[in-house]
Write a protein that holds these residues in place. Structure first.
Motif, PDB file in Angstrom:
ATOM      1  N   VAL A  10      20.369  21.901  21.946  1.00  0.00           N
ATOM      2  CA  VAL A  10      18.906  21.783  21.906  1.00  0.00           C
ATOM      3  C   VAL A  10      18.494  20.494  21.189  1.00  0.00           C
ATOM      4  CG1 VAL A  10      16.805  22.811  20.931  1.00  0.00           C
ATOM      5  CG2 VAL A  10      18.466  24.240  22.117  1.00  0.00           C
ATOM      6  N   VAL A  11      19.192  20.175  20.095  1.00  0.00           N
ATOM      7  CA  VAL A  11      18.906  18.930  19.380  1.00  0.00           C
ATOM      8  C   VAL A  11      19.148  17.730  20.296  1.00  0.00           C
ATOM      9  CG1 VAL A  11      19.699  17.428  17.505  1.00  0.00           C
ATOM     10  CG2 VAL A  11      19.286  19.846  17.069  1.00  0.00           C
ATOM     11  N   ALA A  12      20.239  17.774  21.059  1.00  0.00           N
ATOM     12  CA  ALA A  12      20.543  16.678  21.982  1.00  0.00           C
ATOM     13  C   ALA A  12      19.471  16.546  23.058  1.00  0.00           C
ATOM     14  CB  ALA A  12      21.907  16.904  22.625  1.00  0.00           C
ATOM     15  N   LEU A  13      19.007  17.663  23.582  1.00  0.00           N
ATOM     16  CA  LEU A  13      17.980  17.605  24.620  1.00  0.00           C
ATOM     17  C   LEU A  13      16.656  17.079  24.079  1.00  0.00           C
ATOM     18  CD1 LEU A  13      18.692  20.948  26.509  1.00  0.00           C
ATOM     19  CD2 LEU A  13      19.148  18.622  27.292  1.00  0.00           C
ATOM     20  N   ILE A  14      16.283  17.512  22.888  1.00  0.00           N
ATOM     21  CA  ILE A  14      15.032  17.038  22.295  1.00  0.00           C
ATOM     22  C   ILE A  14      15.130  15.552  21.955  1.00  0.00           C
ATOM     23  CG2 ILE A  14      13.537  17.251  20.263  1.00  0.00           C
ATOM     24  CD1 ILE A  14      14.110  20.272  20.351  1.00  0.00           C
ATOM     25  N   ALA A  15      16.288  15.135  21.411  1.00  0.00           N
ATOM     26  CA  ALA A  15      16.469  13.717  21.078  1.00  0.00           C
ATOM     27  C   ALA A  15      16.444  12.860  22.343  1.00  0.00           C
ATOM     28  CB  ALA A  15      17.782  13.520  20.329  1.00  0.00           C
ATOM     29  N   ALA A  16      17.047  13.345  23.412  1.00  0.00           N
ATOM     30  CA  ALA A  16      17.026  12.589  24.671  1.00  0.00           C
ATOM     31  C   ALA A  16      15.610  12.519  25.233  1.00  0.00           C
ATOM     32  CB  ALA A  16      17.962  13.241  25.679  1.00  0.00           C
ATOM     33  N   LEU A  17      14.854  13.580  25.065  1.00  0.00           N
ATOM     34  CA  LEU A  17      13.478  13.595  25.548  1.00  0.00           C
ATOM     35  C   LEU A  17      12.628  12.528  24.858  1.00  0.00           C
ATOM     36  CD1 LEU A  17      11.397  15.150  27.319  1.00  0.00           C
ATOM     37  CD2 LEU A  17      10.929  16.527  25.300  1.00  0.00           C
ATOM     38  N   PHE A  18      12.866  12.332  23.556  1.00  0.00           N
ATOM     39  CA  PHE A  18      12.098  11.353  22.803  1.00  0.00           C
ATOM     40  C   PHE A  18      12.717   9.957  22.820  1.00  0.00           C
ATOM     41  CE2 PHE A  18      10.453  15.240  20.626  1.00  0.00           C
ATOM     42  CZ  PHE A  18       9.147  15.080  21.025  1.00  0.00           C
ATOM     43  N   GLY A  19      13.844   9.791  23.501  1.00  0.00           N
ATOM     44  CA  GLY A  19      14.423   8.468  23.663  1.00  0.00           C
ATOM     45  C   GLY A  19      15.462   8.071  22.630  1.00  0.00           C
ATOM     46  N   PHE A  20      15.868   8.993  21.776  1.00  0.00           N
ATOM     47  CA  PHE A  20      16.903   8.692  20.789  1.00  0.00           C
ATOM     48  C   PHE A  20      18.267   8.946  21.423  1.00  0.00           C
ATOM     49  CE2 PHE A  20      13.254  10.123  18.167  1.00  0.00           C
ATOM     50  CZ  PHE A  20      13.019   8.923  17.521  1.00  0.00           C
ATOM     51  N   THR A  21      18.731   7.980  22.195  1.00  0.00           N
ATOM     52  CA  THR A  21      19.950   8.204  22.980  1.00  0.00           C
ATOM     53  C   THR A  21      21.198   8.302  22.114  1.00  0.00           C
ATOM     54  OG1 THR A  21      20.141   5.827  23.356  1.00  0.00           O
ATOM     55  CG2 THR A  21      18.993   7.116  25.031  1.00  0.00           C
ATOM     56  N   GLY A  22      21.249   7.565  21.008  1.00  0.00           N
ATOM     57  CA  GLY A  22      22.412   7.629  20.129  1.00  0.00           C
ATOM     58  C   GLY A  22      22.565   8.997  19.496  1.00  0.00           C
ATOM     59  N   GLY A  26      25.503  11.860  20.246  1.00  0.00           N
ATOM     60  CA  GLY A  26      26.278  12.455  19.154  1.00  0.00           C
ATOM     61  C   GLY A  26      26.159  13.962  19.122  1.00  0.00           C
ATOM     62  N   ALA A  27      24.953  14.465  19.262  1.00  0.00           N
ATOM     63  CA  ALA A  27      24.742  15.917  19.239  1.00  0.00           C
ATOM     64  C   ALA A  27      25.393  16.586  20.450  1.00  0.00           C
ATOM     65  CB  ALA A  27      23.250  16.228  19.200  1.00  0.00           C
TER      66      ALA A  27
END
Length: 55
Positions: A10-22, A26-27
């Motif tokens: 879920v953290v990875a999906l939310i980070a990808a949604l906001f553009g934090f690809t790194g 990692g998540a």
């Protein structure tokens, strides 16, 4: 352990949604590792439970 896998996913999906690809990469990597550890431990417990017989 499966709960932690879902949390990191879920953290990875939310980070990808906001553009934090790194952070998303990692998540997602951590989620993948935890998932495979969970599968291995699950299979070991099934096999060990199959060998243990109650008389």
């Amino acid at each position: 352990m499966l709960r932690w896998t879902v949390i990191f996913l879920v953290v990875a999906l939310i980070a990808a949604l906001f553009g934090f690809t790194g952070i998303a990469a990692g998540a997602a990597g951590i989620a993948k590792i935890l998932f495979f550890i969970f599968i291995v431990l699950f299979l070991i417990s099934i096999i060990a439970g199959g060998f243990r017989r109650v008389d």
